[in-house]
Design an enzyme around this catalytic site. Structure first.
Site, PDB file in Angstrom:
ATOM      1  N   CYS B  31       0.856  -1.202   0.000  1.00 18.69           N
ATOM      2  CA  CYS B  31       0.000   0.000   0.000  1.00 18.69           C
ATOM      3  C   CYS B  31       0.884   1.240   0.000  1.00 18.69           C
ATOM      4  O   CYS B  31       1.496   1.580   1.016  1.00 18.69           O
ATOM      5  CB  CYS B  31      -0.926  -0.055   1.208  1.00 18.69           C
ATOM      6  SG  CYS B  31      -1.641   1.516   1.695  1.00 18.69           S
ATOM      7  N   CYS B  34       0.209   3.957   2.554  1.00 21.68           N
ATOM      8  CA  CYS B  34       0.595   3.541   3.918  1.00 21.68           C
ATOM      9  C   CYS B  34       2.065   3.872   4.169  1.00 21.68           C
ATOM     10  O   CYS B  34       2.445   4.308   5.258  1.00 21.68           O
ATOM     11  CB  CYS B  34       0.408   2.036   4.102  1.00 21.68           C
ATOM     12  SG  CYS B  34      -1.293   1.493   3.938  1.00 21.68           S
TER      13      CYS B  34
END
Lengths: 307, 107
Positions: B31, B34
């Site tokens: 991700c 993230c």
């Protein structure tokens, strides 16, 4: 005072960094704190960027862009520009981290932001079944039923990618043809987990605290239907990100930054724009990179003239 | 200070039974957003660690925890107080916005 500040860190911004750094202009590139790398950070396989015959991952490509810009001395700052004053000979750029910079030229490469459907509950359900990032969120929809809204390349890519997780993917489009490239369309149409729903738009989002489904509306006969879903991925296009500068530089009727002819020159001297923020038509990584090169060369010429 | 990783086995002790509010960062390697938020959380942890504990849950390794807390989008930041989720923040946000969202816990 800086010679050049570049705002944005997609292919356009980093290419402007590579060229202005190689020209010895010691550029500062303000990349954003959480969106550095731009749209390609959210994609998976990039197959059409020339020079990479076997393809590569979007984030990998952007890491390479950044490394190449830094190699020649581009200073990359992971912060967000919150305010600019570009009207004078000295351009002022302020960041969310509280810094203020001055420069003789500014290159705007702020790209485009995903478009929302504009429906009630969209914000509330965002992150609770409604998503704009298949690569981030697909994982949570294993063996689930989901839908992708859109008809362009990103909708095709997301639908195909999501079939790795979901048991069923509806691909909902408001027209009866896709505008995606042929190869992407063919992949989506051939994927057994994807069911295309033509001539259909989303009329309503259903669910309390979590998406449970949608009401669809047929764009031809107006009929509506309920579709139960665990997830909805929205890929209905992007809008140029111009809020920083919309009261200072001239925009086109479609709200892109207006540039002179084939150049990157905006309505303000010393302010150049490139990439998706000026491009209503092509919007590819390679065209953005080319456009970033144009802006760098235009800034270099401008600086040579004002000296 | 880098945030500690918690698992199903340590969630009760590290999060639910904590005397202090605990921010749980649900994240994954793949991700991109993230990865951008993680250093910002480390900074907030260094600056305000005495008021707010920050820990991470890797959703690849701990899918049951992600499912239990209804995570369908990451990064997802959930603040636990007295064993309950009292604040939920979805998506990557710049530090000033995160600080504003967390102001009730760090001021």
């Amino acid at each position: 005072m800086r010679e050049v500040i570049i705002i944005g860190s997609g292919p356009a911004g980093y290419t402007a960094g590579i060229y202005t750094a190689r020209a010895g202009l010691n550029p500062l590139l303000i990349a954003s704190s959480v969106e550095a790398g731009g749209e390609l950070m959210k994609t998976t396989e990039v197959e059409n960027y020339p020079g990479f015959p076997t393809g590569l991952q979007g984030p990998e490509l952007m890491d390479a862009f950044r490394a190449q810009a830094e190699r020649f001395g581009t200073e990359v700052l992971l912060d967000d520009v919150i305010e600019v004053d570009l009207t004078g000979a000295i351009k002022i750029v302020k960041t969310g981290g509280g810094q203020t910079f001055e420069a003789k030229t500014v290159i705007l490469a702020t790209g485009a932001a995903y478009r929302e459907l504009g429906l009630p509950k969209e914000k509330e359900l965002s992150g609770h079944g409604v998503s704009w990032c298949a690569t981030c969120d697909g994982f949570f929809f294993r063996e689930k039923t989901i839908a992708v809204i859109g008809g362009g390349d990103s909708a095709m890519e997301e639908a195909n990618f999501l079939t790795r997780f979901a048991s069923k993917v509806y691909l909902i489009h408001r027209r009866d043809t896709f505008k995606a490239s042929k190869i992407m369309q063919e992949r989506a149409l051939a994927n057994p987990k994807i069911e295309v729903v033509w001539n259909t738009e989303v009329a309503e989002l259903l669910g309390e605290g979590k998406l449970s489904g949608i009401i669809t509306r047929n764009t031809v006969d107006g009929s509506t239907k309920q579709l139960d879903l665990d997830g909805l991925f929205i890929a209905v296009g992007n809008d140029p990100r111009v809020w920083l500068v919309e009261n200072q530089v001239e925009l086109t009727a479609e709200k892109f930054i207006k540039v002179e002819g084939r150049s990157s020159k905006t309505s303000l001297p010393g302010v150049f724009a490139c990439g998706d923020v000026i491009d209503p038509t092509y919007r590819q990584a390679i065209t953005a990179a080319g456009s970033g090169c144009v802006a760098a060369l235009d800034a270099e010429h401008y600086l040579a003239d004002v000296k | 200070m880098s945030a500690k990783s918690v698992t199903t086995a340590t969630f009760q002790a590290d999060v639910l039974s904590s005397g202090k509010p605990v921010l749980v960062d649900f994240w994954a390697e793949w991700c991109g957003p993230c990865r951008m938020v993680s250093p910002i959380l480390d900074e907030i942890s260094s600056e305000h660690g005495e008021k707010l504990t920050i820990v991470k849950v890797n959703v690849d390794e701990e899918p049951a925890l992600a499912q239990q807390y209804g995570i369908t989008s990451i990064p997802a930041l959930q603040v636990f107080q007295g064993g309950e989720v009292v604040k939920s923040i979805v998506g990557a946000k710049p530090k000033p916005q995160l600080m504003a969202d967390l102001s009730e816990f760090i001021n």
